[in-house]
Design an enzyme around this catalytic site. Structure first.
Site, PDB file in Angstrom:
ATOM      1  N   LYS A  54       6.245  13.154 -10.172  1.00  9.63           N
ATOM      2  CA  LYS A  54       5.222  12.262  -9.616  1.00  9.63           C
ATOM      3  C   LYS A  54       5.740  11.589  -8.344  1.00  9.63           C
ATOM      4  CE  LYS A  54       2.597  11.187 -13.807  1.00  9.63           C
ATOM      5  NZ  LYS A  54       2.246  10.133 -14.791  1.00  9.63           N
ATOM      6  N   SER A  69       6.531   7.276 -12.892  1.00  6.14           N
ATOM      7  CA  SER A  69       6.622   6.898 -14.301  1.00  6.14           C
ATOM      8  C   SER A  69       5.675   7.750 -15.124  1.00  6.14           C
ATOM      9  CB  SER A  69       6.275   5.413 -14.460  1.00  6.14           C
ATOM     10  OG  SER A  69       6.519   4.994 -15.778  1.00  6.14           O
ATOM     11  N   ASP A  70       6.082   8.051 -16.350  1.00  8.98           N
ATOM     12  CA  ASP A  70       5.229   8.806 -17.258  1.00  8.98           C
ATOM     13  C   ASP A  70       5.571   8.369 -18.675  1.00  8.98           C
ATOM     14  OD1 ASP A  70       3.221  11.148 -17.232  1.00  8.98           O
ATOM     15  OD2 ASP A  70       4.572  11.649 -18.877  1.00  8.98           O
ATOM     16  N   GLN A  71       4.613   8.492 -19.577  1.00  2.51           N
ATOM     17  CA  GLN A  71       4.841   8.010 -20.942  1.00  2.51           C
ATOM     18  C   GLN A  71       4.188   8.921 -21.972  1.00  2.51           C
ATOM     19  OE1 GLN A  71       2.724   4.387 -22.453  1.00  2.51           O
ATOM     20  NE2 GLN A  71       4.788   3.528 -22.563  1.00  2.51           N
ATOM     21  N   GLY A 106       9.342   7.615 -19.048  1.00  2.00           N
ATOM     22  CA  GLY A 106      10.201   8.158 -18.003  1.00  2.00           C
ATOM     23  C   GLY A 106      10.024   7.312 -16.758  1.00  2.00           C
TER      24      GLY A 106
END
Length: 196
Positions: A54, A69-71, A106
């Protein structure tokens, strides 16, 4: 060194509100990437890779630090994303009743001038109460958490669903672990308090 632009690689209103807590100017940009998991990829590997991708997808900002960011939520070894509708939210919360759900976030900071990346994954575990069908439906109708991984908003009424929260940074649960973000910024020689 000229002041660097901070760019949040997300259009999430939740992440934007969290980043505003640091009292630094920033821009938001939407990264368009394929978020499909790779074959054999663990949830931890997935969120770290997506956070980095991203940030890289919007790395055309000169002299900037880009936050990716990722979740994902993990319950009984199953990855759970956003419910998108009432029925899916009911299914998710019914599954979570009486269980622990771990959220992996992340996080990455990319320096556009050097292409240097620092990244990590922050876990946070939510222990759910035994939930009745009535409680689940009342909660979902009240808060409509359809764009939230796990079908709840911990910063709102979702707190009524839990008996315990476990983790180093409650902001991680909302999607942006600020304690670790400040630390990643420092690795890029950007000090949040000096910027005040």
């Amino acid at each position: 060194m000229a002041s660097r632009t901070i760019v949040l690689g997300s259009t999430s209103p939740f992440r934007k509100a969290l980043l505003q807590k640091l009292n630094i100017p920033f821009e938001c940009a939407k990264p368009n990437i394929d978020e499909t998991a790779h074959k054999g990829e663990s949830p931890i590997e997935l969120v770290e890779r997506l956070a980095i991708e991203k940030a890289q997808a919007i790395s055309n900002f000169p002299n900037s630090l880009i936050i990716g960011s990722d979740q994902v939520a993990l319950c009984d070894d199953e990855i759970l994303g956003k419910p998108h509708n009432f029925d899916n939210a009911v299914k998710q919360l019914t599954k979570f009743s009486g269980k622990a759900v771990t959220f992996y976030t992340g996080l990455c900071v990319l320096d556009c001038s050097t292409n240097k990346v620092h990244s990590l994954v922050e876990p946070f575990t939510v222990h759910f109460n035994q939930l009745s069908q009535n409680e689940i439906e009342n909660y979902i109708k009240a808060e409509e958490p359809y764009n939230c991984a796990g079908s709840f908003k911990s910063e709102g009424l979702g707190i009524c669903l839990f008996n315990k929260l476990e983790g180093e940074d409650p902001n991680a649960l909302i999607g942006l672990p600020l304690i670790k973000l400040v630390s990643l910024f420092k690795q890029h020689n950007f000090d949040v308090l000096s910027e005040q």
